[in-house]
Enzyme design. Sequence first.
Site, short mmCIF file in Angstrom:
data_model
loop_
_atom_site.label_atom_id
_atom_site.label_comp_id
_atom_site.label_asym_id
_atom_site.label_seq_id
_atom_site.Cartn_x
_atom_site.Cartn_y
_atom_site.Cartn_z
N GLU A 1 15.24 2.48 18.36
CA GLU A 1 14.59 3.75 18.71
C GLU A 1 14.38 3.84 20.21
O GLU A 1 14.05 2.82 20.83
CB GLU A 1 13.25 3.84 17.98
N THR B 1 11.23 5.03 5.68
CA THR B 1 10.11 5.37 6.57
C THR B 1 9.42 4.08 7.04
O THR B 1 8.28 4.11 7.48
CB THR B 1 9.07 6.26 5.86
N ARG C 1 0.82 -1.22 0.00
CA ARG C 1 0.00 0.00 0.00
C ARG C 1 0.85 1.27 0.00
O ARG C 1 0.65 2.17 -0.81
CB ARG C 1 -0.85 0.05 1.28
N ARG D 1 11.05 0.55 8.78
CA ARG D 1 11.60 0.16 10.07
C ARG D 1 13.13 0.24 10.00
O ARG D 1 13.74 -0.16 8.99
CB ARG D 1 11.20 -1.28 10.44
N HIS E 1 10.60 9.09 13.75
CA HIS E 1 9.50 8.14 13.47
C HIS E 1 8.15 8.88 13.44
O HIS E 1 7.26 8.59 14.24
CB HIS E 1 9.49 7.00 14.50
C1 DGY Z 1 3.31 1.91 11.84
O1 DGY Z 1 2.08 2.05 11.92
O2 DGY Z 1 3.83 0.80 11.76
C2 DGY Z 1 4.14 3.15 11.84
O3 DGY Z 1 5.48 2.90 11.89
C3 DGY Z 1 3.73 4.11 12.96
O4 DGY Z 1 2.57 4.68 12.58
#
Ligand code: DGY
Length: 306
Positions: A254, A223, A143, A225, A272
């Site tokens: 983190e 964006t 997505r 992990r 994050h």
């Molecule tokens: C998730 O939902 O996995 C994001 O990293 C945090 O919103």
Amino acid sequence: MHALRASVQITTRPADTPPTEAELAELVPGHDAVLCQLTEPMSRMVLEAGAAAGLRLVSQVAVGLDNVDLAACADLGIAVAHTPGVLTDATADLTMALLLAAARRLPEAERYLRAGRWDVWSLDLMAGLELRGAVLGIVGLGRIGQAVAARARGFGMRICYASPRRAPSDVEASLQAEWLPLDTLLARADVISLHVPLSADTHHLLSRARLGSVKDGAILVNTSRGGLIEEATLADALQTGPLAFAALDVFEEEPRVHPSLLDRHDVLLVPHIGSATRATRLRMAQLATDAVLDFAAGRPLQHPAR
Ligand code: DGY
């Protein structure tokens, strides 16, 4: 919290710091459901302690589930719900913000100006990467990967992607996306953006060796992990090349960021915040709450983990 309080009995843990495994193993038993965040280590030990005393649902306020031992949940008969879909746009937007900032050298340009170093306009001042025609390599065309690709197409970028399975032909056609083996993508992409979940299979997907094999001058955006990248080796790939810039929203441990990255000018670091718009965070909370209420009422979960 209002919706929950009206229907179920709740115990809260009012603290800003995440609980340890030991603390969770004490807290969880005696509850039918746990509503948790990605900061909570829902390990086998915690889940076993919970299941022995009635735990049957973990509802996570996130789409990523790498902090939840899904195999243990399956073994113990604990259902898992998460929040897919509602954070796609916000995360894709932040990915584009990082991509644009990296391509147009915004952090460096701002530092330069604030330091009083700007004394004359010149033709090559802060010249960066032109997006039109540049190749965006998307690792994981789910997505969020698709939403990033659609945005990048608007900027005239050419899209290639790597994923274990080929995307449906209509998705490929609408994004004009080319399916490539990961190593070919890394060698070809001007910008690499990571959108796969973290699992045992994807841990350190961008290892030292792979970071050393990207296209010369490439930009890396993450964006998803932090554990997807061998973070301790990232500074070397930037220092000696071929990587030119890393824009990171997520980190291996983190909130700790590897110290080798903190003083570098060729990294952009944010804490994050991929899904951090007010509307999205509210929708995430709503979905996680709905899962608990559905479970309590015996209704099927709307977003079970698969
Ligand atoms: C998730 O939902 O996995 C994001 O990293 C945090 O919103």
